[in-house]
Design a protein around this motif. Structure first.
Motif, mmCIF file in Angstrom:
data_model
loop_
_atom_site.group_PDB
_atom_site.id
_atom_site.type_symbol
_atom_site.label_atom_id
_atom_site.label_comp_id
_atom_site.label_asym_id
_atom_site.label_seq_id
_atom_site.Cartn_x
_atom_site.Cartn_y
_atom_site.Cartn_z
ATOM 1 N N THR A 135 -17.438 -12.538 54.337
ATOM 2 C CA THR A 135 -18.360 -11.688 53.590
ATOM 3 C C THR A 135 -19.652 -12.456 53.363
ATOM 4 O OG1 THR A 135 -16.538 -10.569 52.439
ATOM 5 C CG2 THR A 135 -18.720 -10.476 51.405
ATOM 6 N N ILE A 136 -20.798 -11.824 53.654
ATOM 7 C CA ILE A 136 -22.103 -12.446 53.454
ATOM 8 C C ILE A 136 -22.855 -11.652 52.390
ATOM 9 C CG2 ILE A 136 -24.233 -13.235 54.562
ATOM 10 C CD1 ILE A 136 -22.787 -12.941 57.263
ATOM 11 N N ALA A 162 -32.804 -14.712 45.065
ATOM 12 C CA ALA A 162 -32.421 -15.508 43.899
ATOM 13 C C ALA A 162 -31.167 -16.315 44.190
ATOM 14 C CB ALA A 162 -32.181 -14.591 42.699
ATOM 15 N N ALA A 163 -30.333 -15.808 45.085
ATOM 16 C CA ALA A 163 -29.092 -16.489 45.465
ATOM 17 C C ALA A 163 -28.613 -15.892 46.779
ATOM 18 C CB ALA A 163 -28.024 -16.329 44.394
ATOM 19 N N ALA A 164 -27.814 -16.634 47.486
ATOM 20 C CA ALA A 164 -27.212 -16.143 48.726
ATOM 21 C C ALA A 164 -25.977 -16.969 49.018
ATOM 22 C CB ALA A 164 -28.197 -16.212 49.890
ATOM 23 N N GLY A 165 -25.097 -16.388 49.811
ATOM 24 C CA GLY A 165 -23.903 -17.131 50.167
ATOM 25 C C GLY A 165 -22.992 -16.335 51.076
ATOM 26 N N LEU A 177 -22.656 -21.387 48.669
ATOM 27 C CA LEU A 177 -23.556 -20.729 47.728
ATOM 28 C C LEU A 177 -24.834 -21.543 47.556
ATOM 29 C CD1 LEU A 177 -24.089 -18.587 45.439
ATOM 30 C CD2 LEU A 177 -22.944 -20.201 43.885
ATOM 31 N N THR A 178 -25.972 -20.851 47.528
ATOM 32 C CA THR A 178 -27.220 -21.490 47.139
ATOM 33 C C THR A 178 -27.908 -20.654 46.075
ATOM 34 O OG1 THR A 178 -29.348 -22.392 47.855
ATOM 35 C CG2 THR A 178 -28.593 -20.386 48.977
ATOM 36 N N LEU A 179 -28.504 -21.355 45.110
ATOM 37 C CA LEU A 179 -29.325 -20.743 44.072
ATOM 38 C C LEU A 179 -30.771 -21.225 44.197
ATOM 39 C CD1 LEU A 179 -26.656 -21.347 41.355
ATOM 40 C CD2 LEU A 179 -27.415 -19.083 42.067
#
Length: 338
Positions: A135-136, A162-165, A177-179
């Motif tokens: 899941t992206i 704002a965030a992705a992962g 995860l990155t913020l």
């Protein structure tokens, strides 16, 4: 040994604890964003169980339907999409969501300023053969929180994330995860149902001897991509003066997870079979979140003409050519396109 701030990771740090205590760019993570990320993680925990059960509960095979791109949906595609909608729609910080599987965005009951975009089950062609899928997700700030939700609210460049992962369902279920302040990884502890921090500073080596691409399409590629791959194949006898390994899983989330874990280059370039399409992968649901992760780990991404996260999207389901990974190799690919 791993360190989280000043603390040695001798004890397990769960995702919720990490979000409460860490700082991104010197600031605490907003409560609304924390709640949304936890809701996504909890849904992926449930989905991990569904994927693991597979044929035992009749979830393999085609659903007999197509998505907005005209692609055949698998049963788990539909289930994953429904689970994610159900799992996040009560989040007060969420203003709306968009999915690769739905034609239009969906407003939710929340009144917040976050937008969620997701590919509910990337690599679904691999479901029936027990290869890693995932899941992206990407989270944007809604530019005008008080206005009614519109398609245009989602049409922001990747720089607005704002965030992705992603969550990859493989031998382990792992979240990257990155913020916007580096990349961290968590692995699902099946005994507790909690994601546990395993890496607190993921870095991609700027150099590599590994690339991932579907070689069966070589005759269709543009010349810069052909040149790059042929030079890699020439190995120590060619201009690169080193041997390369090739890997291809045909599941973007699994291929990018390998790049984040040990370096390398992932390529899904434009090809001449459909010359009017700029690429195969979706900018909003796949390319932007993966590029955000890769950049935050010290890598780079490009569509051949520009950095992917600088692209101004024109359509919710826009496609794009994707090349990402170890920085020096991406810079070489860019120079060949130039």
């Amino acid at each position: 040994m791993l360190y989280f701030g000043e603390f040695l990771l001798s004890t397990k740090i769960h995702l919720e604890q990490y979000l409460k205590t860490t700082k991104a760019k010197g600031a605490s993570i907003p409560i609304g964003l924390q709640e949304l990320l936890i809701a996504v993680a909890n849904t992926c925990t449930t989905l991990s169980d569904e994927v693991a059960q597979g044929a035992l509960i009749g979830l393999l095979g085609s659903a007999g339907t197509g998505n907005v791109q005209g692609e055949v949906q698998q049963k788990l595609d539909v289930i994953a999409n429904d689970l994610l909608i159900e799992g996040v729609q009560e989040c007060k910080a969420l203003a709306g969501l968009a999915s690769e599987e739905m034609e239009l965005p969906m407003p939710v009951q929340g009144t917040g300023d976050y937008l969620l975009l997701f590919d509910p089950l990337d690599g679904s062609s691999n479901i029936d053969v027990n290869v890693s899928i995932g899941t992206i997700f990407s989270i944007l700030h809604k530019q005008n929180p008080i206005a009614a939700l519109q398609n245009s609210d989602f049409l922001l460049s990747g720089r607005h994330q704002a965030a992705a992962g992603y969550v990859v369902y493989g031998p382990q279920t792992t979240m990257a995860l990155t913020l916007g302040d580096g990349v961290v990884m968590f692995t699902l502890d099946k005994a507790t149902g909690q994601f546990v921090l395993i890496k607190d500073r993921v870095e991609i080596s700027p150099t590599t001897k590994e690339f991932a691409i579907n070689m069966s399409n070589m005759r269709h590629w543009a010349e810069p991509v052909r040149r790059y791959v042929l030079e890699c194949l020439d190995g120590v006898t060619g201009t690169r003066k080193k041997d390369f390994n090739m890997r291809w899983i045909a599941s973007m989330v699994a291929d990018v997870h390998r790049v984040l874990s040990r370096g390398g280059v992932f390529m899904y370039p434009w090809d001449q079979r459909e010359p009017n399409k700029p690429g195969k992968l979706r900018l909003m649901y796949e390319a932007n979140p993966m590029s955000f992760l890769v950049e935050q780990a010290g890598g780079a991404s490009t569509n051949g003409k520009q950095v992917i996260m600088d692209i101004q999207p024109q359509d919710l389901h826009e496609r794009v050519s994707v090349m990402l990974g170890s920085k020096e190799e991406i810079e070489r690919l860019q120079s060949y396109h130039a």
